[in-house]
Design a protein around this motif. Structure first.
Motif, PDB file in Angstrom:
ATOM      1  N   GLN A  40       5.819  37.495  14.543  1.00 36.38           N
ATOM      2  CA  GLN A  40       4.281  38.025  14.617  1.00 36.38           C
ATOM      3  C   GLN A  40       3.852  38.728  13.804  1.00 36.38           C
ATOM      4  N   ARG A  41       4.789  39.299  12.846  1.00 36.33           N
ATOM      5  CA  ARG A  41       4.193  40.120  11.408  1.00 36.33           C
ATOM      6  C   ARG A  41       3.796  39.188  10.428  1.00 36.33           C
ATOM      7  N   GLU A  42       2.778  39.153  10.052  1.00 41.36           N
ATOM      8  CA  GLU A  42       2.382  38.637   8.811  1.00 41.36           C
ATOM      9  C   GLU A  42       2.901  38.784   7.630  1.00 41.36           C
ATOM     10  N   ASN A  43       3.191  40.050   7.429  1.00 34.19           N
ATOM     11  CA  ASN A  43       3.725  40.563   6.038  1.00 34.19           C
ATOM     12  C   ASN A  43       5.157  39.953   5.794  1.00 34.19           C
TER      13      ASN A  43
ATOM     14  N   ASN B 233      12.955  24.045   4.042  1.00 37.08           N
ATOM     15  CA  ASN B 233      13.710  25.221   3.781  1.00 37.08           C
ATOM     16  C   ASN B 233      12.781  26.534   4.722  1.00 37.08           C
ATOM     17  N   TYR B 234      11.675  26.300   4.864  1.00 34.07           N
ATOM     18  CA  TYR B 234      10.797  27.333   5.415  1.00 34.07           C
ATOM     19  C   TYR B 234      10.525  27.212   6.838  1.00 34.07           C
ATOM     20  N   ALA B 235      10.563  28.288   7.499  1.00 35.23           N
ATOM     21  CA  ALA B 235       9.947  28.315   8.829  1.00 35.23           C
ATOM     22  C   ALA B 235       8.369  28.488   8.544  1.00 35.23           C
ATOM     23  N   MET B 236       7.489  27.810   9.619  1.00 43.27           N
ATOM     24  CA  MET B 236       6.061  27.888   9.321  1.00 43.27           C
ATOM     25  C   MET B 236       5.394  28.459  10.299  1.00 43.27           C
ATOM     26  N   GLY B 237       4.420  28.945  10.013  1.00 49.44           N
ATOM     27  CA  GLY B 237       3.317  29.935  11.141  1.00 49.44           C
ATOM     28  C   GLY B 237       2.044  29.663  10.961  1.00 49.44           C
ATOM     29  N   TRP B 238       1.284  29.993  12.172  1.00 46.91           N
ATOM     30  CA  TRP B 238      -0.112  29.679  12.084  1.00 46.91           C
ATOM     31  C   TRP B 238      -0.481  31.043  12.498  1.00 46.91           C
ATOM     32  N   PHE B 239      -1.685  31.518  11.647  1.00 47.05           N
ATOM     33  CA  PHE B 239      -2.243  32.776  11.964  1.00 47.05           C
ATOM     34  C   PHE B 239      -3.698  32.270  12.307  1.00 47.05           C
ATOM     35  N   ARG B 240      -4.632  33.297  12.648  1.00 52.31           N
ATOM     36  CA  ARG B 240      -6.011  33.036  12.915  1.00 52.31           C
ATOM     37  C   ARG B 240      -6.672  34.274  12.517  1.00 52.31           C
ATOM     38  N   GLN B 241      -7.982  34.465  12.263  1.00 55.92           N
ATOM     39  CA  GLN B 241      -8.722  35.457  11.898  1.00 55.92           C
ATOM     40  C   GLN B 241     -10.142  35.271  12.305  1.00 55.92           C
ATOM     41  N   ALA B 242     -10.562  36.254  13.587  1.00 58.50           N
ATOM     42  CA  ALA B 242     -11.695  35.924  14.032  1.00 58.50           C
ATOM     43  C   ALA B 242     -12.665  37.032  13.187  1.00 58.50           C
TER      44      ALA B 242
ATOM     45  N   GLY C  54     -14.862  39.728  11.741  1.00 59.82           N
ATOM     46  CA  GLY C  54     -14.772  41.223  12.272  1.00 59.82           C
ATOM     47  C   GLY C  54     -13.406  41.724  12.748  1.00 59.82           C
ATOM     48  N   LYS C  55     -12.482  40.813  12.780  1.00 53.25           N
ATOM     49  CA  LYS C  55     -11.203  41.256  13.523  1.00 53.25           C
ATOM     50  C   LYS C  55     -10.089  40.859  12.370  1.00 53.25           C
ATOM     51  N   GLU C  56      -8.885  41.583  12.759  1.00 51.25           N
ATOM     52  CA  GLU C  56      -7.735  41.387  11.859  1.00 51.25           C
ATOM     53  C   GLU C  56      -7.015  40.084  12.212  1.00 51.25           C
ATOM     54  N   ARG C  57      -6.275  39.592  11.261  1.00 47.86           N
ATOM     55  CA  ARG C  57      -5.553  38.061  11.450  1.00 47.86           C
ATOM     56  C   ARG C  57      -4.651  38.649  12.466  1.00 47.86           C
ATOM     57  N   GLU C  58      -4.258  37.499  13.356  1.00 48.42           N
ATOM     58  CA  GLU C  58      -3.216  37.567  14.274  1.00 48.42           C
ATOM     59  C   GLU C  58      -2.394  36.206  14.437  1.00 48.42           C
ATOM     60  N   PHE C  59      -1.412  36.512  14.884  1.00 43.09           N
ATOM     61  CA  PHE C  59      -0.344  35.366  15.109  1.00 43.09           C
ATOM     62  C   PHE C  59      -0.758  34.598  16.050  1.00 43.09           C
ATOM     63  N   VAL C  60      -0.276  33.246  15.899  1.00 48.34           N
ATOM     64  CA  VAL C  60      -0.750  32.160  16.848  1.00 48.34           C
ATOM     65  C   VAL C  60       0.576  31.450  17.283  1.00 48.34           C
ATOM     66  N   ALA C  61       1.424  30.878  16.363  1.00 50.37           N
ATOM     67  CA  ALA C  61       2.514  30.151  16.754  1.00 50.37           C
ATOM     68  C   ALA C  61       3.421  30.170  15.431  1.00 50.37           C
ATOM     69  N   ARG C  62       4.911  29.924  15.766  1.00 48.57           N
ATOM     70  CA  ARG C  62       5.853  29.621  14.569  1.00 48.57           C
ATOM     71  C   ARG C  62       6.717  28.666  14.883  1.00 48.57           C
ATOM     72  N   ILE C  63       7.002  28.044  13.994  1.00 43.60           N
ATOM     73  CA  ILE C  63       8.256  27.014  14.077  1.00 43.60           C
ATOM     74  C   ILE C  63       9.335  27.072  13.173  1.00 43.60           C
ATOM     75  N   SER C  64      10.649  27.062  13.426  1.00 43.16           N
ATOM     76  CA  SER C  64      11.633  27.057  12.646  1.00 43.16           C
ATOM     77  C   SER C  64      11.962  25.809  11.550  1.00 43.16           C
ATOM     78  N   TRP C  65      12.716  26.042  10.692  1.00 40.97           N
ATOM     79  CA  TRP C  65      13.019  24.616   9.817  1.00 40.97           C
ATOM     80  C   TRP C  65      13.272  23.502  10.676  1.00 40.97           C
ATOM     81  N   ASN C  66      13.967  23.565  11.622  1.00 40.00           N
ATOM     82  CA  ASN C  66      14.296  22.156  12.290  1.00 40.00           C
ATOM     83  C   ASN C  66      13.731  22.067  13.635  1.00 40.00           C
ATOM     84  N   SER C  67      12.766  22.925  13.881  1.00 45.84           N
ATOM     85  CA  SER C  67      11.888  22.753  15.286  1.00 45.84           C
ATOM     86  C   SER C  67      12.745  23.341  16.423  1.00 45.84           C
TER      87      SER C  67
END
Length: 127
Positions: free
Chosen positions: A109-112, A30-39, A41-54
């Motif tokens: 890209q928006r983490e919120n 039921n969920y789209a899934m995303g990967w974010f990363r945080q280096a 001293g930096k803000e968390r940033e978008f890496v990738a996202r995949i929909s529920w059915n790819s």
């Protein structure tokens, strides 16, 4: 939904790692899934996202052509295959789940926009 990322570690530049994120508690598909990363001293940033059915996949420009996101709904798991790693990929990587199915990279890209996230896994790339 509870999310647990794993697979991080120390790797030399040019190497590869595969991250996994196991989901539990609700219907994973039921969920789209995303990967974010945080280096550091930096803000968390978008890496990738995949929909529920790819069927819809988005990448940040910084990882396009090097990283591949995939999912296995039967195993309630999303993956991030990372190749040709660079020192600037060093970060804590988080997987996140979103109940909305909006096929827009601007939205992705928006983490919120994501509903759930778990503890991250640390990736360190040495030069």
């Amino acid at each position: 939904v509870q999310l647990q990322a794993s697979g991080g570690g120390l790797v030399q530049a040019g190497g590869s790692l595969r991250l996994s994120c196991a989901a539990s508690g609700r219907t994973f598909r039921n969920y789209a899934m995303g990967w974010f990363r945080q280096a550091p001293g930096k803000e968390r940033e978008f890496v990738a996202r995949i929909s529920w059915n790819s069927g819809s996949i988005h990448y940040a420009d910084s990882v396009k052509g090097r990283f591949t996101i995939s999912r296995d709904n039967a195993k309630n798991t999303v993956y991030l295959q990372m190749n040709s790693l660079k020192p600037e990929d060093t970060a804590v990587y988080y997987c996140e789940a979103d109940s909305q199915h909006i096929p827009s990279i601007a939205y992705a890209q928006r983490e919120n926009n994501y509903d759930y996230w778990g503890q991250g896994t640390l990736v360190t790339v040495s030069s």
